[in-house]
Design a protein around this motif. Sequence first.
Motif, PDB file in Angstrom:
ATOM      1  N   SER B  95     -10.522  -2.688  -1.103  1.00  0.00           N
ATOM      2  CA  SER B  95     -10.061  -1.299  -1.173  1.00  0.00           C
ATOM      3  C   SER B  95     -10.321  -0.708  -2.551  1.00  0.00           C
ATOM      4  O   SER B  95     -10.596  -1.427  -3.515  1.00  0.00           O
ATOM      5  CB  SER B  95      -8.569  -1.219  -0.855  1.00  0.00           C
ATOM      6  N   LEU B  96     -10.204   0.612  -2.590  1.00  0.00           N
ATOM      7  CA  LEU B  96     -10.174   1.325  -3.870  1.00  0.00           C
ATOM      8  C   LEU B  96      -8.721   1.574  -4.285  1.00  0.00           C
ATOM      9  O   LEU B  96      -8.396   1.543  -5.466  1.00  0.00           O
ATOM     10  CB  LEU B  96     -10.915   2.660  -3.759  1.00  0.00           C
ATOM     11  N   VAL B  97      -7.864   1.830  -3.285  1.00  0.00           N
ATOM     12  CA  VAL B  97      -6.432   1.984  -3.530  1.00  0.00           C
ATOM     13  C   VAL B  97      -5.694   0.991  -2.638  1.00  0.00           C
ATOM     14  O   VAL B  97      -6.161   0.675  -1.541  1.00  0.00           O
ATOM     15  CB  VAL B  97      -5.939   3.427  -3.253  1.00  0.00           C
ATOM     16  N   VAL B  98      -4.543   0.529  -3.085  1.00  0.00           N
ATOM     17  CA  VAL B  98      -3.877  -0.564  -2.382  1.00  0.00           C
ATOM     18  C   VAL B  98      -3.476  -0.180  -0.964  1.00  0.00           C
ATOM     19  O   VAL B  98      -3.490  -1.018  -0.065  1.00  0.00           O
ATOM     20  CB  VAL B  98      -2.650  -1.058  -3.184  1.00  0.00           C
ATOM     21  N   SER B  99      -3.150   1.090  -0.724  1.00  0.00           N
ATOM     22  CA  SER B  99      -2.595   1.449   0.579  1.00  0.00           C
ATOM     23  C   SER B  99      -3.646   1.520   1.680  1.00  0.00           C
ATOM     24  O   SER B  99      -3.321   1.352   2.846  1.00  0.00           O
ATOM     25  CB  SER B  99      -1.865   2.791   0.487  1.00  0.00           C
ATOM     26  N   GLU B 100      -4.892   1.762   1.344  1.00  0.00           N
ATOM     27  CA  GLU B 100      -5.928   1.910   2.362  1.00  0.00           C
ATOM     28  C   GLU B 100      -6.927   0.769   2.229  1.00  0.00           C
ATOM     29  O   GLU B 100      -7.993   0.924   1.622  1.00  0.00           O
ATOM     30  CB  GLU B 100      -6.616   3.264   2.264  1.00  0.00           C
ATOM     31  N   ALA B 101      -6.568  -0.364   2.782  1.00  0.00           N
ATOM     32  CA  ALA B 101      -7.418  -1.548   2.704  1.00  0.00           C
ATOM     33  C   ALA B 101      -8.270  -1.660   3.955  1.00  0.00           C
ATOM     34  O   ALA B 101      -7.839  -1.332   5.055  1.00  0.00           O
ATOM     35  CB  ALA B 101      -6.550  -2.796   2.543  1.00  0.00           C
ATOM     36  N   PHE B 102      -9.484  -2.151   3.775  1.00  0.00           N
ATOM     37  CA  PHE B 102     -10.417  -2.370   4.879  1.00  0.00           C
ATOM     38  C   PHE B 102     -10.537  -3.880   5.085  1.00  0.00           C
ATOM     39  O   PHE B 102     -10.926  -4.596   4.157  1.00  0.00           O
ATOM     40  CB  PHE B 102     -11.773  -1.751   4.555  1.00  0.00           C
ATOM     41  N   PHE B 103     -10.214  -4.318   6.284  1.00  0.00           N
ATOM     42  CA  PHE B 103     -10.189  -5.739   6.578  1.00  0.00           C
ATOM     43  C   PHE B 103     -11.461  -6.191   7.280  1.00  0.00           C
ATOM     44  O   PHE B 103     -12.056  -5.443   8.064  1.00  0.00           O
ATOM     45  CB  PHE B 103      -8.995  -6.075   7.479  1.00  0.00           C
ATOM     46  N   GLY B 104     -11.844  -7.428   7.021  1.00  0.00           N
ATOM     47  CA  GLY B 104     -12.880  -8.077   7.783  1.00  0.00           C
ATOM     48  C   GLY B 104     -12.309  -8.609   9.089  1.00  0.00           C
ATOM     49  O   GLY B 104     -11.108  -8.459   9.362  1.00  0.00           O
TER      50      GLY B 104
END
Lengths: 109, 112
Positions: B95-104
């Motif tokens: 992520s760039l910000v902790v709240s919007e994470a992109f998961f594998g």
Amino acid sequence: LAKTTQPISMDSYEGQEVNITCSHNNIATNDYITWYQQFPSQGPRFIIQGYKTKVTNEVASLFIPADRKSSTLSLPRVSLSDTAVYYCLVPTGANNLFFGTGTRLTVIP
Amino acid sequence: DTGVSQNPRHKITKRGQNVTFRCDPISEHNRLYWYRQTLGQGPEFLTYFQNEAQLEKSRLLSDRFSAERPKGSFSTLEIQRTEQGDSAMYLCASSLVVSEAFFGQGTRLTVV
């Protein structure tokens, strides 16, 4: 991290609107509320985030009352493909996301 | 596909063996996370990198676990002397910000 509480599971028929409520009584002034969706055998997916009042995107709406101690994720006209686990998180200020067990939504034909 | 990529998708190993998983994050993301998920539970945080620096580790990350992110790009998670309790889905996110994470899509480990 603000602790969140949400129902363990919900069932809904196809075409219905589903509302999942999350309580976060000790949310801090700067905290945002974030919701993720997870399908079986996949990683969680960010779906919506809000601070107050209402946020809407192509997937869902998020309603947050003035006291911000709870929030409601609203899924309009659910389909079978909306069957998933939905997580409510309050992540701001931390370097990780605490997921809890989420709400398992089952959409019934 | 420019999403988070994890390899392998599945790994079966015998108890006591070492395993290593790889995560390729979204290229411009400086934050990288490892999580572990068991059946019926939400993902549990293991560790966090900002660029190449490992800034946070969970108490879940025992001495048998080690993670690296050389050059701030891909990351590896190694488990030494695997135990049956290590069987789980291992998820990587960036992520760039902790709240919007992109998961594998995760690596499912089975220890037999």
